[in-house]
Design an enzyme around this catalytic site. Structure first.
Site, PDB file in Angstrom:
ATOM      1  CE  LYS A   1      -2.216   2.889   2.226  1.00 48.72           C
ATOM      2  NZ  LYS A   1      -1.953   4.349   2.030  1.00 48.72           N
TER       3      LYS A   1
ATOM      4  CB  SER B   1       1.489   7.464  13.276  1.00 49.60           C
ATOM      5  OG  SER B   1       0.302   6.813  12.850  1.00 49.60           O
ATOM      6  NE  ARG B   2       1.305   4.549  21.704  1.00 53.68           N
ATOM      7  CZ  ARG B   2       1.812   4.835  22.907  1.00 53.68           C
ATOM      8  NH1 ARG B   2       2.717   5.782  23.023  1.00 53.68           N
ATOM      9  NH2 ARG B   2       1.437   4.174  23.970  1.00 53.68           N
TER      10      ARG B   2
ATOM     11  N   GLY C   1      -1.657   4.715  13.605  1.00 56.59           N
ATOM     12  CA  GLY C   1      -1.795   3.886  12.408  1.00 56.59           C
ATOM     13  C   GLY C   1      -1.445   2.434  12.684  1.00 56.59           C
ATOM     14  N   GLY C   2      -0.359   2.225  13.385  1.00 53.12           N
ATOM     15  CA  GLY C   2       0.074   0.859  13.704  1.00 53.12           C
ATOM     16  C   GLY C   2      -0.934   0.140  14.580  1.00 53.12           C
TER      17      GLY C   2
ATOM     18  CD  GLU D   1      10.162   1.837  13.314  1.00 55.20           C
ATOM     19  OE1 GLU D   1       9.639   2.806  13.904  1.00 55.20           O
ATOM     20  OE2 GLU D   1      10.941   1.937  12.367  1.00 55.20           O
TER      21      GLU D   1
ATOM     22  CB  CYS E   1      11.780   5.494  13.809  1.00 58.88           C
ATOM     23  SG  CYS E   1      12.059   5.044  12.117  1.00 58.88           S
TER      24      CYS E   1
ATOM     25  CD  GLU F   1       7.607   9.159  17.446  1.00 59.17           C
ATOM     26  OE1 GLU F   1       8.628   8.900  16.807  1.00 59.17           O
ATOM     27  OE2 GLU F   1       6.530   8.543  17.276  1.00 59.17           O
TER      28      GLU F   1
END
Lengths: 508, 508
Positions: free
Chosen positions: A187, A245-246, A248-249, A268, A305, A396
């Site tokens: 994607k 991103s957090r 998204g993950g 990650e 990151c 973050e």
């Protein structure tokens, strides 16, 4: 070469270019703020299905190929990427706003990564063959047992915004999944669709040149919360690689966990990469540490990151002298173009949120922006007590922003460290004379991070056998893996044991 | 020895016996159906907290011990289990209804397992050390990078009903977690609390004898949906080992995934272990296959995760002749005591549910029960078409129940295999002349199972280096691991990379 100059903006599915009538997406040139006038065709569920089915249909054939064939394929991808020459470099610069030198370096990293996996699989060590021979005389007799790893299945890869080559279409996730024998569906990140298309075509061409089944790779454009979700939900997708991103993950993780058959998500996500600076080295090396730290913080507008978002030190004359060296370097740092308008907005909002926290003081900011999407580096200061007790200070900030944590003692470093969430990296800066202070911190940092850095800076992730680019949640969704380096292939393999199998039925 | 005769029924926390005022639990002797009059004290949240905190407090010390020290500890546990002599054997027989010979064999397996991990960690290979030395002359220079694995953290282990020793308090999960350097908290299975207590005391004693911190092990009694949930939710617990039902495993998985910090759950849950029998071998070896299959099916009242619940063959004169050999063996099989009244009820209900499915025919049943909690082996028959199209026929029946699937052709084996959920094992029975038929099935079975068996039966899981006791969901919650054999330790380790660390700050 001419062919590649003409980006059709199609989806790439099963060896073909697919045009759609869905609403197109367009990239923005972050340096000018202008839309780039190439329409990229977006996928709908039919394209997700077509991509997943074409991957599934060739999965058994692809994983059964001799490792040398997949190795050729990976090397060919590397060659085709290089063959794109400045067409690719210029497109990536245009879409990312990153300097040409950085993109060239990233291309080399991407190519090296593909070649690393290509060379590694040729040794067949990826199979992790273990043989326990039969013991017919034993009571009871032992069977012949052979352990070997096989590919997991088709993998969905979500490209990252900040590495348009090395963590994107032909980045580490794709390279390691293909090396393992898993077909890949990418994607594309909407920030660099043209770069993605060029690299996707390079993969398609490499597949053709090396006789791979075309279903081995597809590239889709579209929104994460529509086609991204459909991809992760698709029953024929067996693993997910994600860098971003957090939120998204975690969204992908929740979708994968809610499937009838849950699948692993290697996300990650989030890390503030704390640095612990000890008294003796700050006294002796204030200038070089100020320079080194500022360089790590501001490199690439801090969009890494592994960007160091926290610096701890003991409040003392030495540390105060160090801060006096650091603040002017930050103040003089140039404004830099961020990857996308939304990343720039998020950065400004996060910095603004920090200024509103009681006990957080903005002590230095870089040069003001003189173009669209440029950010100012920012450093804040707070105390160890406040940091430990305020979770928001651990948020973050994606960009060149750091919190200086002034601790009452070096013993308080342990409390700060214990208060941290999981990290990709933790760093100690110290002299030999500091070692007795440092020693008790190490076991805490081991529990918190995937990589511990001694007298260095966390940015710069070597692609090699010993690398761990991973760490406890929320740095990643799976602390037992790495997304950079040879061991990244392990994420896409699972063991099978063959009991008493004759040679002519064992896999290659 | 005398000491152990007196089972206090306490919780075992942090080296102590803890008595509680919560409602006690009692075991049932399944052979008589009578309650065994020893009250076992159940835990509440305070005990969960005390156990988790005592484990956490010693975690860094325990994992930092030289491997040789943990090896001694494991060997001492094995010795203390043997030293319990018939006290342990008799208690396990009383609580499980399993024959004495079986329990003695299981004790040996448990002891061998502990010694296997003890010996393996002495080689230090568990650390998976990888060193990429510095390349100072390279542009840019490469740091010294050292990769090594460390323990994950305190592990919650849920004992299984069907192996009161080998998959329980000092079973494979506990042995591999301790070997990795993880403290362990066991939630005892309520079916064998006395066995659990004796083994728990053996571990406590071994910890004392080998100078381990007492927080390294605790044993709790109580309900899965109260203290089991609290354990898995506890922020200081970092991984879960579970062997049991699909519903139980999924419940723990969902709890773990919903934590602020999700943790890995290694749940070994559900498998029907299909067997594919080919024409030529059925023609030549009908009698021995009928005997071998029936023995595997009925062993231990079928209460094994690897029990063969499905047998596929092509409808033919040979297979019909084979069935005629098989059915009388089943019909003559003795009724056997099941582990608990609830397991016996579940078995009866599952068999009854099968009889209600259109197209499922009960073709043979074993001898009738002549005591409490005894089950009759049952074999059903259906067609390949029906099996493929009816998910309910794939339900795991815990016990000696099997579905014979009469296929229209051996090519239909592939469709049957593709229709299966993930399995612990898949088995092929064949002659050399069958190999051309078998070959296309192997890649399908590889995708479906953790272990493929050739001309054998799935029961009997060797404890060795090459073993994979695992498999795709729902056989387990993590297909990349094994819960039996040396590699089980991997479940409780994660990698850390040390960049440019001086020797005197590196861990042992």
């Amino acid at each position: 070469m001419e062919f590649f100059m003409n980006i059709s903006g199609s989806l790439l599915i099963n060896g073909q270019e697919e045009l759609t009538t869905n609403e197109a997406i367009f990239a923005t040139n972050p340096t000018t703020g202008n839309r780039i006038d190439i329409a990229f065709h977006t996928a709908d569920e039919n394209h997700v299905n077509a991509a997943a089915e074409s991957a599934w249909n060739i999965f058994d054939d692809f994983r059964a190929l001799p490792s040398s064939r997949r190795s050729e394929f990976l090397k060919s991808i590397a060659n085709e990427i290089l063959a794109l020459g400045d067409t690719l470099i210029n497109k990536a610069v245009e879409e990312s706003g990153l300097p040409k030198g950085r993109i060239e370096g990233e291309r080399m990293r991407t190519v090296n990564q593909l070649n690393l996996f290509a060379n590694n699989i040729e040794t067949e060590s990826w199979r992790t063959t273990i043989i326990d021979s039969a013991l017919p005389e034993r009571t009871p007799p032992r069977s012949d047992l052979r352990h070997q790893k096989i590919a997991l299945g088709p993998v969905a890869v979500f490209g990252a915004s900040n590495f348009p080559l090395a963590f994107s279409v032909a980045g580490g996730d794709t390279a390691s999944a293909l090396a393992a024998g898993c077909p890949v569906i990418v994607k594309a990140h909407s920030a660099h669709p043209g770069t993605s298309w060029l690299v996707g075509k390079a993969i398609q061409k490499a597949a053709e040149l090396t006789g791979m089944p075309p279903g081995v790779f597809s590239l889709l454009y579209g929104e994460g919360n529509t086609i991204g979700t459909q991809l992760v939900q698709h029953p024929l997708i067996k693993a997910v690689g994600f860098t971003g991103s957090r939120s998204g993950g975690l969204a992908l993780l929740n979708i994968a966990n809610a499937r009838v058959e849950p699948i692993p998500v290697y996300a990650e996500m989030s890390s503030i990469n704390p640095v612990f600076a000890y008294e003796n080295t700050l006294t002796e090396n204030a200038v070089s540490i100020a320079q080194g730290f500022a360089a790590s913080l501001t490199m690439g507008a801090g969009q890494f990151c592994t960007n160091p978002g926290v610096l701890c030190y003991k409040d003392s004359p030495s540390s105060r002298a160090f801060i006096e060296k650091l603040t002017p370097i930050i103040a003089q740092s140039a404004a830099q173009t961020m990857l996308t308008p939304s990343i720039k907005n998020a950065y400004d909002n996060s910095v603004s949120d920090f200024t509103k926290i009681t006990g957080m003081t903005l002590i230095s900011q870089g040069s003001e922006a003189n173009g669209p999407n440029q950010c100012q580096a920012s450093i804040f200061q707070t105390t160890g007590d406040r940091f430990i007790n305020n979770r928001f200070m651990q948020n973050e900030v994606f960009g060149a922003c750091c919190v200086l944590v002034s601790c009452s003692s070096e013993a308080q470093f342990l409390e700060v460290a214990e208060s941290l969430e999981g990290q990709l990296t933790c760093t100690v800066l110290c002299n030999e004379q500091d070692h007795n202070q440092v020693r008790p911190l190490i076991p805490v940092l081991e529990r918190k991070a995937g990589r511990l850095v001694y007298n260095g800076y966390p940015t710069g992730v070597e692609v090699c056998n010993a690398m761990v680019h991973g760490g406890p949640f929320p740095a990643t969704s799976n602390s037992m893996t790495t997304s950079v380096g040879s061991n990244a292939i392990e994420r896409f393999l699972r063991p099978v044991c063959y009991q008493d199998f004759p040679n002519n039925l064992l896999p290659n």
